[in-house]
Design an enzyme around this catalytic site. Structure first.
Site, PDB file in Angstrom:
ATOM      1  N   ARG A   1       6.044  -3.215  -8.282  1.00 56.93           N
ATOM      2  CA  ARG A   1       5.015  -2.912  -9.211  1.00 56.93           C
ATOM      3  C   ARG A   1       5.387  -2.201 -10.832  1.00 56.93           C
ATOM      4  O   ARG A   1       5.779  -1.035 -10.511  1.00 56.93           O
ATOM      5  CB  ARG A   1       4.199  -2.066  -8.700  1.00 56.93           C
TER       6      ARG A   1
ATOM      7  N   THR B   1       1.430  -1.819 -15.970  1.00 59.22           N
ATOM      8  CA  THR B   1       0.309  -2.671 -15.173  1.00 59.22           C
ATOM      9  C   THR B   1      -0.162  -2.889 -14.236  1.00 59.22           C
ATOM     10  O   THR B   1      -1.363  -3.945 -13.700  1.00 59.22           O
ATOM     11  CB  THR B   1       0.978  -3.712 -16.219  1.00 59.22           C
TER      12      THR B   1
ATOM     13  N   ASP C   1       8.388   5.588  -0.972  1.00 59.97           N
ATOM     14  CA  ASP C   1       9.772   6.806  -1.181  1.00 59.97           C
ATOM     15  C   ASP C   1       9.254   7.362  -0.033  1.00 59.97           C
ATOM     16  O   ASP C   1      10.252   8.119   0.697  1.00 59.97           O
ATOM     17  CB  ASP C   1       8.397   7.560  -2.116  1.00 59.97           C
TER      18      ASP C   1
HETATM   19  C1  PRP Z   1       4.729  -1.089  -2.565  1.00 59.66           C
HETATM   20  C2  PRP Z   1       4.960  -1.922  -1.447  1.00 59.66           C
HETATM   21  C3  PRP Z   1       3.773  -3.133  -1.464  1.00 59.66           C
HETATM   22  C4  PRP Z   1       3.035  -3.416  -3.374  1.00 59.66           C
HETATM   23  C5  PRP Z   1       2.023  -3.375  -2.951  1.00 59.66           C
HETATM   24  O1  PRP Z   1       6.327  -1.354  -3.561  1.00 59.66           O
HETATM   25  O2  PRP Z   1       5.285  -2.151  -0.567  1.00 59.66           O
HETATM   26  O3  PRP Z   1       5.720  -3.927  -1.872  1.00 59.66           O
HETATM   27  O4  PRP Z   1       3.443  -1.978  -3.677  1.00 59.66           O
HETATM   28  O5  PRP Z   1       1.387  -3.105  -3.821  1.00 59.66           O
HETATM   29  P1  PRP Z   1      -0.006  -4.288  -4.705  1.00 59.66           P
HETATM   30  O6  PRP Z   1      -0.547  -5.242  -3.670  1.00 59.66           O
HETATM   31  O7  PRP Z   1      -0.862  -4.329  -5.669  1.00 59.66           O
HETATM   32  O8  PRP Z   1       1.127  -5.355  -5.593  1.00 59.66           O
HETATM   33  P2  PRP Z   1       6.231  -0.628  -4.893  1.00 59.66           P
HETATM   34  O9  PRP Z   1       6.332  -2.074  -6.104  1.00 59.66           O
HETATM   35  O10 PRP Z   1       6.640   0.574  -4.444  1.00 59.66           O
HETATM   36  O11 PRP Z   1       8.092  -0.874  -4.825  1.00 59.66           O
HETATM   37  P3  PRP Z   1       8.947  -0.081  -3.243  1.00 59.66           P
HETATM   38  O12 PRP Z   1       9.144  -1.048  -1.755  1.00 59.66           O
HETATM   39  O13 PRP Z   1      10.546  -1.148  -3.994  1.00 59.66           O
HETATM   40  O14 PRP Z   1       8.378   1.246  -3.335  1.00 59.66           O
HETATM   41  N1  URA Z   2       2.599   0.756  -3.192  1.00 55.71           N
HETATM   42  C1  URA Z   2       2.173   1.963  -1.709  1.00 55.71           C
HETATM   43  O1  URA Z   2       3.425   2.082  -1.610  1.00 55.71           O
HETATM   44  N2  URA Z   2       1.209   2.084  -1.874  1.00 55.71           N
HETATM   45  C2  URA Z   2      -0.345   2.207  -2.272  1.00 55.71           C
HETATM   46  O2  URA Z   2      -0.538   2.642  -1.382  1.00 55.71           O
HETATM   47  C3  URA Z   2      -0.095   1.544  -3.223  1.00 55.71           C
HETATM   48  C4  URA Z   2       1.031   0.094  -3.503  1.00 55.71           C
END
Ligand code: PRP
Ligand code: URA
Length: 229
Positions: A122, A126, A223
């Protein structure tokens, strides 16, 4: 002393989303594990173990519709009719990175499943998903697909993954989305992307905050799984 015991009918239940398309897994074991997962004191080792265990429960629910055929088997006592799975093979598709935490649990249930990967993060400003990797089994269009990702927040990442799969020939009815926590906004977004995709979650939380994090949620799943913060 306050009695914190919840009557069976006070446990989380399915709110009103499209008929039968959102399953909240209200099993007491799931709710207990989810509470430990949410706790800010839970470290990466236990967090990873819990994500894996919750994925097993979700996989159990998300394969309930699988079809069976009858076969004859000879037990040490006598011949009998029993049942084996029939129908399409399975692909697990984690959304990187946090989705990786759920793969092992589902593979324990379905060891022969193939695993495809969709890399999305994400954008911190944005909150829109940005693709950085996509590698799917060649025959993905002929498989039942379980998308796994612990968090359904805005729904942008899950919606993008659903669109990738459909572009590869996967039908809506073959896609199931398994998350651990969902925000109402995320469910809405997925329903708008494709109302035929069945969503499984351990809870539906209140809302998103200004940074599009789930409230009360569990923080940043990636994380916490990988210990990167
Ligand atoms: C997190 C989570 C989802 C996304 C959810 O991933 O694992 O993939 O956010 O958010 P959304 O519904 O608003 O799209 P992140 O983008 O933080 O990446 P990561 O898994 O590499 O930490
Ligand atoms: N991604 C996460 O890991 N946690 C949240 O709460 C939202 C998006």
């Amino acid at each position: 002393m306050t009695d914190k015991t919840l009557a069976a009918d006070a446990r989380p239940t399915n709110p009103t989303y499209p008929e039968g398309m959102v399953t909240v897994i209200d099993h007491p074991m799931v709710q207990h594990k989810l509470t430990i997962l949410r706790d800010e004191k839970t470290g990466p080792k236990q967090f990873r173990e819990l994500v894996k265990e919750l994925a097993i429960f979700e996989g159990y629910e998300a394969t309930r519709h699988f079809q069976l055929e009858s076969v004859t088997v000879k037990t040490p006592i006598r011949e009998t009719t029993a049942y084996t799975l029939k129908g399409r093979k399975v692909a697990i598709v984690p959304i990187l990175r946090a989705g990786l935490g759920m793969v092992e649990g589902i593979l324990e249930l379905i060891p022969a499943a193939r695993v495809g990967h969709v890399g999305l993060y994400r954008d911190p400003e944005t909150h829109q998903p940005v693709e950085y990797y996509c590698k799917l089994p060649e025959d993905i269009g002929a498989r039942e697909v379980l998308i796994v990702d612990p968090m359904l927040a805005t729904g942008g990442s899950a919606s993008a993954a659903i669109e990738f799969l459909k572009a590869e020939g996967v039908s809506s009815e073959s896609i199931r989305l398994l998350v651990i926590l969902a925000a109402p906004e995320g469910i809405q977004a997925v329903v708008e992307t494709d109302p035929q995709v069945h969503i499984y979650t351990c809870a539906i939380d209140e809302r998103l905050d200004d940074h599009a994090y789930i409230v009360p949620g569990l923080g940043d799943a990636g994380d916490r799984i990988f210990g990167t913060k």
